[in-house]
Design a protein around this motif. Structure first.
Motif: not given
Ligand code: ADP
Ligand code: MG
Length: 261
Positions: A26-53
């Motif tokens: 997701a970060a690499a796509l965003a850096q390449a200029g693409h509008s990107t949305i990552l949906i965190d579908l894991d109750p552990q929320g690791n993607a949310s935490t890993g992105l600083g949310i």
């Protein structure tokens, strides 16, 4: 026309690199200029935490998106990476399998929400380590499935079960679902086993396996505790180089070209 760039990142095994791949792709796509949305579908929320949310920033969550209480674009939060938003999850998602089971259209809850996704936006879905209702929702909403495979013994075991679920979804709710590819993760080139698993995977799965292999790299494992993708935390690390290279291959498969700023 509906959004063609919705990719579920799935493997029912935990700890194989789903979230790490979701966050860094997701970060690499965003850096390449693409509008990107990552949906965190894991109750552990690791993607949310890993992105600083942090949990205090999760005003709306993917659970409310699934139940239709809030639109997914409203639930999306900006991250520290320009062009990258995340729809955060919280532990209330843990009971979703049971609570959503009573919905008549329970496998199409995410699809319904994503039908309004802006065209051109890339949507990645980080799935939980199970083939339950949440992962099925992701597969029904997606155009394709990306499968991270840890380069270790037994890696290929369980794959037939995953591919079986993909087939069921294709025969039922989502005939257009494809396998995007298989990404080998956490490979250790000093280890013969990693090479053997890679050889087996390429022999069994052929071109489905991405040319790039993600190496085991300590910077990758440190990055989440700094609430950053490794691409930001240490852009020149081996892990970052590999994820950028993989992203280029991924964009080619989706027939995406880098956006010129
Ligand atoms: P999953 O989402 O499939 O459960 P994760 O992406 O959370 O897997 O990865 C599991 C663990 O392995 C995490 O602690 C993560 O930081 C670590 N990890 C993932 N990829 C790498 C890598 N290439 N090198 C080192 N550690 C990694
Ligand atoms: Mg995960």
């Amino acid at each position: 026309m509906s959004n063609q760039n919705i990719v579920a990142i799935a493997n029912q095994k935990g700890g194989v690199g789903k979230t790490t791949t979701a966050v860094n792709l997701a970060a690499a796509l965003a850096q390449a200029g693409h509008s990107t949305i990552l949906i965190d579908l894991d109750p552990q929320g690791n993607a949310s935490t890993g992105l600083g949310i942090g949990t205090d920033q999760r005003r709306h969550t993917v659970y409310e998106v699934l139940t239709g209480e809030v639109d997914f674009l409203t639930a999306a939060v900006r991250t520290g990476v320009p062009n990258l938003q995340v729809v955060p999850s919280t532990s209330d998602l843990a009971s979703a399998d049971v609570e959503l089971a009573s919905f008549a259209d329970r496998t199409r809850l995410l699809e319904k929400q994503l039908s309004g996704a802006p065209e051109g936006t890339i949507i990645l879905i980080d799935c939980p380590p199970a083939l339950g209702l949440l992962t099925v929702n992701a597969m029904v909403a997606a155009n394709s499935v990306l499968v991270p495979l840890q380069a270790e013994f037994y890696a290929l075991e369980g794959l037939s079960q995953l591919l079986g679920t993909v087939k069921q979804v294709r025969q039922g709710a989502n005939p257009k679902l494809r396998i995007n590819g298989v990404l080998l993760t956490m490979s250790d080139y000093r280890n013969n086993l990693s090479q053997q698993v890679e050889a087996d995977a390429r022999e069994t799965l052929g071109d489905l396996v991405y040319p790039t292999v993600i190496p085991r790299n300590v910077r990758v494992s440190e990055a989440p505790s700094h609430a950053q993708p490794v691409l930001i935390y240490d852009p020149m690390s081996k892990g970052s180089v590999a994820y950028r290279q993989f992203c280029a291959e991924f964009m080619a498969r989706l027939k995406l070209v880098p956006e010129i700023a």
